[in-house]
Design an enzyme around this catalytic site. Structure first.
Site: not given
Ligand code: NAP
Length: 248
Positions: A13, A15-16, A64, A143, A156, A160
């Site tokens: 994951g 890409s973003r 995926d 998380s 969620y 986690k």
């Molecule tokens: N942001 C926060 O505050 C926060 C806090 C605690 C934990 N986290 C954790 O940190 C991680 C990244 O979060 P983020 O905020 O960067 O999320 P995000 O901006 O929504 O990015 C999610 C990434 O996961 C990929 N993804 C989603 N579903 C997938 C699947 N089924 N198979 C393969 N790739 C998949 C997406 O790919 P596409 O671009 O192709 O959709 C994207 O690259 C997650 O595990 C999230 O739970 C985030």
């Protein structure tokens, strides 16, 4: 193939958001990288070019993580590209926030399939390789809500918290082969995932952060780079909070 001195990181994951920052940090520090994305093909292509400016090799695959066959394929592709995997970072994740009485069976399954089962599938697929190498680093993105819970995030936070259980069990299971497993528990990090929250929720969360700001994806990337480094060789089974003090 990577030359003998170049380490290889596999990041899910990327890409973003946080995954992208982790990818750029590892590529910028000399790792050859493989990453996957789910839908963001254009972003993935641009990222490969960006990473290659660091002089490393990078490959991306549309896979995926909720599909066990695709996880196995991703690991096989990484081995074909580089012949080794030194670091696995399980970052891919989704949220479907809702009050428990309103959570549908589909939402429950989707979040568990991507976040929890995806992490499991990826570790299962790399474990044999890392055991054979007699070295490896597994870094799982959990998380803060997996540790403390949060209203509206039962599914969620369950996914986690489950990642913490996987991390500790795998740490014990693979330690004899010099493979470590640790988790990072981010607090509120500014990405698409948190951008989707209502402003009132974001403002409320900010008041609970002693450092008085949302984290940056790079804050998590720095922690991951440390856990992959030689300096973290004696750390395993731990959950590192990177949350501006939110979890104190
Ligand atoms: N942001 C926060 O505050 C926060 C806090 C605690 C934990 N986290 C954790 O940190 C991680 C990244 O979060 P983020 O905020 O960067 O999320 P995000 O901006 O929504 O990015 C999610 C990434 O996961 C990929 N993804 C989603 N579903 C997938 C699947 N089924 N198979 C393969 N790739 C998949 C997406 O790919 P596409 O671009 O192709 O959709 C994207 O690259 C997650 O595990 C999230 O739970 C985030």
């Amino acid at each position: 193939m990577s030359d003998n001195n170049t380490k290889v990181a596999l990041i899910t994951g990327a890409s973003r958001g946080i995954g992208k920052a982790i990818l750029l940090r590892f590529a910028g520090n000399g790792y050859d990288c493989v990453f996957n994305y789910n839908r963001s093909e254009e972003e993935a292509k641009k990222l490969i070019e960006e990473c290659e400016q660091f002089g490393v090799k990078v490959h991306a695959f549309k896979k995926d993580v909720s599909n066990p066959d695709e996880c196995n394929e991703l690991v096989s592709e990484a081995m074909e590209c580089f012949g080794r995997i030194d670091v696995l970072i399980n970052n891919a994740g989704i949220s479907r926030d809702n009050l428990i009485m309103k959570v549908s069976d589909e939402e429950l399954d989707k979040v568990i399939d991507v976040n929890l089962k995806g992490t499991f599938y990826m570790i299962r697929a790399v474990s044999r390789i890392m055991m054979k190498q007699r070295s490896g680093r597994i870094i799982n993105i959990s998380s803060i809500v997996g540790l403390h819970g949060n209203a509206g995030q039962t599914v969620y936070s369950a996914s986690k918290a489950g990642i913490v259980g996987i991390t500790k069990s795998v740490a014990k299971e693979l330690a004899s082969r010099n493979v470590t497993a640790n988790a990072i528990a981010p607090g509120m990090i500014a990405t698409d995932m948190t951008d989707a929250l209502p402003d009132s929720v974001k403002e409320g969360m900010l008041t609970t952060i002693p450092l008085k700001r949302a984290g940056k994806p790079e804050d998590i990337a720095d922690a991951a780079l440390f856990l992959a480094s030689d300096g973290a060789a004696y750390i395993t089974g731990q959950v590192l909070g990177v949350d501006g003090g939110m979890g104190i």
